[in-house]
Enzyme design. Structure first.
Site, short mmCIF file in Angstrom:
data_model
loop_
_atom_site.label_atom_id
_atom_site.label_comp_id
_atom_site.label_asym_id
_atom_site.label_seq_id
_atom_site.Cartn_x
_atom_site.Cartn_y
_atom_site.Cartn_z
N THR A 39 5.76 8.20 13.46
CA THR A 39 5.81 7.43 14.71
C THR A 39 4.41 7.16 15.26
O THR A 39 4.14 6.05 15.74
CB THR A 39 6.70 8.16 15.74
OG1 THR A 39 8.03 8.17 15.21
CG2 THR A 39 6.70 7.49 17.10
N ALA A 40 3.53 8.15 15.17
CA ALA A 40 2.18 7.95 15.72
C ALA A 40 1.47 6.83 14.95
O ALA A 40 0.79 5.98 15.55
CB ALA A 40 1.38 9.25 15.61
N THR A 41 1.64 6.79 13.63
CA THR A 41 1.02 5.72 12.84
C THR A 41 1.69 4.39 13.17
O THR A 41 1.01 3.36 13.28
CB THR A 41 1.15 6.01 11.33
OG1 THR A 41 0.90 7.38 11.09
CG2 THR A 41 0.20 5.16 10.53
N GLU B 60 9.88 1.50 10.50
CA GLU B 60 10.85 2.57 10.24
C GLU B 60 10.10 3.88 10.42
O GLU B 60 9.24 4.22 9.60
CB GLU B 60 11.37 2.49 8.79
CG GLU B 60 12.13 1.24 8.46
CD GLU B 60 13.42 1.12 9.23
OE1 GLU B 60 13.94 2.16 9.71
OE2 GLU B 60 13.90 -0.01 9.38
N LYS C 153 0.84 -1.20 0.00
CA LYS C 153 0.00 0.00 0.00
C LYS C 153 0.88 1.25 0.00
O LYS C 153 1.48 1.60 1.00
CB LYS C 153 -0.91 0.05 1.24
CG LYS C 153 -1.95 1.15 1.09
CD LYS C 153 -2.56 1.59 2.38
CE LYS C 153 -1.94 2.82 2.97
NZ LYS C 153 -1.98 4.04 2.13
N CYS D 297 13.30 11.21 6.26
CA CYS D 297 13.37 10.89 7.69
C CYS D 297 14.80 11.02 8.22
O CYS D 297 15.01 11.17 9.42
CB CYS D 297 12.81 9.51 7.96
SG CYS D 297 13.56 8.23 6.95
N GLY E 176 6.82 5.19 8.05
CA GLY E 176 5.92 6.34 8.14
C GLY E 176 6.14 7.05 9.46
O GLY E 176 7.19 6.90 10.09
N GLU F 234 9.38 16.17 15.44
CA GLU F 234 9.70 16.05 14.02
C GLU F 234 8.85 17.03 13.22
O GLU F 234 7.63 17.01 13.30
CB GLU F 234 9.45 14.63 13.53
CG GLU F 234 9.90 14.44 12.10
CD GLU F 234 9.64 13.03 11.56
OE1 GLU F 234 8.54 12.49 11.78
OE2 GLU F 234 10.54 12.48 10.91
O1 TXE Z 1 2.41 9.60 7.51
P1 TXE Z 1 1.69 8.30 7.95
P2 TXE Z 1 1.74 10.95 7.09
C1 TXE Z 1 6.17 11.65 9.48
C2 TXE Z 1 6.24 13.13 9.29
C3 TXE Z 1 4.86 13.48 8.87
C4 TXE Z 1 4.05 12.51 9.68
C5 TXE Z 1 2.70 12.20 9.13
O2 TXE Z 1 6.56 13.73 10.51
O3 TXE Z 1 4.55 14.79 9.18
O4 TXE Z 1 4.84 11.34 9.69
O5 TXE Z 1 2.78 11.91 7.74
C6 TXE Z 1 -0.40 4.66 6.13
N1 TXE Z 1 -2.67 1.70 9.66
N2 TXE Z 1 6.64 10.90 8.36
O6 TXE Z 1 0.45 11.24 7.74
O7 TXE Z 1 0.27 8.60 8.30
C7 TXE Z 1 -0.54 5.84 5.20
O8 TXE Z 1 -1.67 5.69 4.37
C8 TXE Z 1 -1.85 1.36 8.65
C9 TXE Z 1 7.92 10.29 8.52
O9 TXE Z 1 1.73 10.93 5.64
O10 TXE Z 1 2.53 7.64 8.94
C10 TXE Z 1 0.80 5.77 4.47
O11 TXE Z 1 0.75 4.78 3.44
N3 TXE Z 1 -1.33 2.26 7.80
C11 TXE Z 1 8.16 9.30 7.50
C12 TXE Z 1 1.76 5.35 5.57
O12 TXE Z 1 0.95 4.73 6.57
C13 TXE Z 1 -1.63 3.56 7.97
C14 TXE Z 1 7.69 9.54 6.17
C15 TXE Z 1 2.54 6.48 6.20
O13 TXE Z 1 1.66 7.51 6.58
C16 TXE Z 1 -2.48 3.97 9.02
C17 TXE Z 1 6.36 10.12 6.15
C18 TXE Z 1 -3.01 2.98 9.88
N4 TXE Z 1 -3.81 3.28 10.90
C19 TXE Z 1 5.92 10.80 7.22
N5 TXE Z 1 -2.60 5.32 8.95
C20 TXE Z 1 9.54 8.68 7.51
N6 TXE Z 1 10.08 8.43 8.67
O14 TXE Z 1 10.08 8.38 6.45
C21 TXE Z 1 -1.85 5.74 7.91
N7 TXE Z 1 -1.27 4.67 7.30
#
Ligand code: TXE
Length: 485
Positions: A232-234, A252, A177, A286, A230, A389
């Site tokens: 940290t909260a996710t 990661e 995904k 990141c 993605g 972050e």
């Molecule tokens: O990332 P998300 P977002 C950080 C950065 C950014 C913040 C939020 O600080 O501001 O994260 O970005 C999927 N169950 N990084 O909202 O939500 C989502 O659809 C399973 C750091 O875009 O973490 C996407 O495919 N999956 C980072 C993926 O998770 C879920 C790079 C990442 O999205 C989900 C990007 C759930 N409940 C953002 N909710 C890095 N470290 O490289 C969302 N997703």
């Protein structure tokens, strides 16, 4: 006249299929703020459908001779390389990153990911342990089954292929995904997979939001391996969803990476490297070094020269060949950047460079999501701006007195992804590297990536490691076979 937009459909069992609910999300070009395609807004039913395809494909795929599996991955790499320019342009439009960056970093690295794991599987061995005169043990490393791969928007094809390649190389089938914000190159990869003759059901891509598709993947009982990159909260939600099933999980996550510049550093290299690590991809990597710590005796000179170089970065239309700073991925992320720049000022910081949106580079981009490279000084090390972050083109620069102090500052955050140390003193480099709590420490460089090395974070930057042998092990199940002598 209404223009028909490209519809990015799911790829399941070797076919492009509409989401079962027929719903689509708008896909917006960050540089223009305008919808330019639509992406499937799938849900749990599409995930079920893809799992059925992945399950059906396992017996044949996992038993393919290694050299044949390798051949499919090599063909995929060759075909992406043939279409490099097309991919680079698509990645630039979808993310807002400069086309030159997509052409030199994102797409070449995606090609390298497939080649690396295609050839790695030809050279891996397995262990044997001899128990005195009692028994022989050998380790079978078998594919785990169906892997769920979830990736973010900042390096779309780069990070997705970093997961797909090792997972399928060792004989798993996958449900991937991509981020709903940047689905285009994943869609193009499916066309390539088809052209390469990859058997149906080995690679399945389901598009949609995290709450609908991501969480259906993490909660699916037949998907027993989850690799996630993605925020940290996710990541926390992903870990919670996987825990009841005891899924194997690699996370990661985010970073708040320190960048130390000692007075004995090669200042020219340290400044150029720090500007790059602060603002590459508009700070949306990141691994970006968002907290720069500079030894007091060179602080003023460093800040002046750093600002001099950062102000020369060419902001512009991502599709312009000369552009070095493109657009922020979406409005939400742009608002987040603005929020932190306001917060930094409330926390006593001084905007030494940038701090607002630039003039739009051209008519086409007048509603795009742009923000200037921004440098903030005068903040305390413990304020929120220095701990949370931001994930944008914002860097703080802070002076320090000595090594002990700066190591404590650097380690005093929840994250632990990467760090950079600039010094010509080899003993210092070793000492600092040993004591800094990050998964990667770069000395006198940044973003030098050897695909064989372990990659990942400590603390809230993640769990597990990707790369080389670590990835091959993650996507396989070790089984010990003990034979009496
Ligand atoms: O990332 P998300 P977002 C950080 C950065 C950014 C913040 C939020 O600080 O501001 O994260 O970005 C999927 N169950 N990084 O909202 O939500 C989502 O659809 C399973 C750091 O875009 O973490 C996407 O495919 N999956 C980072 C993926 O998770 C879920 C790079 C990442 O999205 C989900 C990007 C759930 N409940 C953002 N909710 C890095 N470290 O490289 C969302 N997703």
């Amino acid at each position: 006249m209404t223009q028909t937009l490209v519809r990015i459909n799911n790829f399941i069992n070797g076919e492009f299929v509409e989401p079962i609910n027929s719903r689509y999300l708008d896909n917006i070009e960050p540089a223009t703020g305008k919808t330019y395609s639509q992406v499937a807004d799938s849900d749990a039913y599409d995930v079920d459908f893809s799992v059925a395809a992945a399950e059906k494909a396992i017996p044949d795929w996992s038993k393919q001779p290694t050299a044949e599996r390798s051949g499919f991955l090599l063909r995929i790499a060759d075909l992406i390389e043939r279409d490099l320019e097309k991919f680079a342009r698509a990645e630039s439009i979808d993310t807002g990153k400069p086309i030159s960056l997509a052409r030199t970093l994102d797409i070449p690295r995606s090609i390298a990911n497939f080649r690396f794991f295609a050839t790695a599987i030809l050279h891996t061995g397995s262990e044997a342990h001899i128990t005195d005169n009692v028994a022989f043990n050998y380790t079978l490393r078998q594919p785990r089954g169906i892997a769920g791969l979830i990736s973010p928007w900042n390096l779309p094809l780069y990070l997705l292929s970093w997961k797909i390649a090792p997972a399928i190389a060792v004989g798993n089938t996958v449900i991937a995904k991509p981020s709903e914000l940047t689905p285009m190159t994943a869609y193009m990869l499916c066309e390539i997979a088809r052209e390469a003759g990859l058997p149906n059901g080995v690679l399945n891509i389901v598009h949609g939001t995290g709450p609908n598709v991501g969480s259906s993947i993490t909660a699916h009982p037949k998907i027993n391996t989850i690799s996630f990159t993605g925020g940290t909260a996710t990541g926390r939600k992903v870990a919670e969803a996987c825990a009841p099933f005891f899924k194997k999980v690699s996370l990661e996550l985010g970073g708040k990476n320190p960048n130390f510049v000692f007075a004995d550093a090669d200042l020219e290299a340290a400044i150029a490297g720090s500007v790059r690590s602060s603002f590459a991809n508009q700070g949306q990597v990141c691994l970006c070094g968002s907290r720069v710590f500079v030894e007091k005796s060179i602080y003023k000179e460093f800040v002046d020269r750093f600002i001099g170089q950062a102000s020369q970065l060419k902001q512009g239309d991502p599709l312009d060949e000369q552009t070095e700073q493109g657009a922020i991925v979406n409005k939400t992320q742009l608002d987040k950047v603005k929020f932190y720049v306001d917060l930094a000022q409330k926390e006593g910081g001084k905007i030494a460079l940038g701090g607002s949106a630039p003039q739009p580079p051209n008519e086409r981009c007048c509603e795009g999501y742009f923000f200037q490279p921004t440098v903030i000084t005068g903040l305390s090390v413990s304020c929120r701006t220095n701990r949370e972050e931001i994930f944008g083109p914002v860097v703080t620069i802070t002076p320090f007195d000595n090594e002990e102090e700066v190591i404590n500052h650097a380690n005093d955050v929840e994250y632990g992804l990467s760090s950079s140390v600039w010094t010509q003193n080899l003993s210092r480099a070793h000492r600092v590297a040993e004591r800094i709590n990050t998964g990667t420490v770069w000395v006198n460089c940044w973003l030098v990536r050897d695909l064989r090395v372990p990659f990942g974070g400590m603390k809230q930057s993640g769990v597990g490691r990707e790369g080389g042998e670590e990835a091959l092990r993650f996507f396989t199940e070790p089984k010990n076979v003990c034979i009496a002598k």
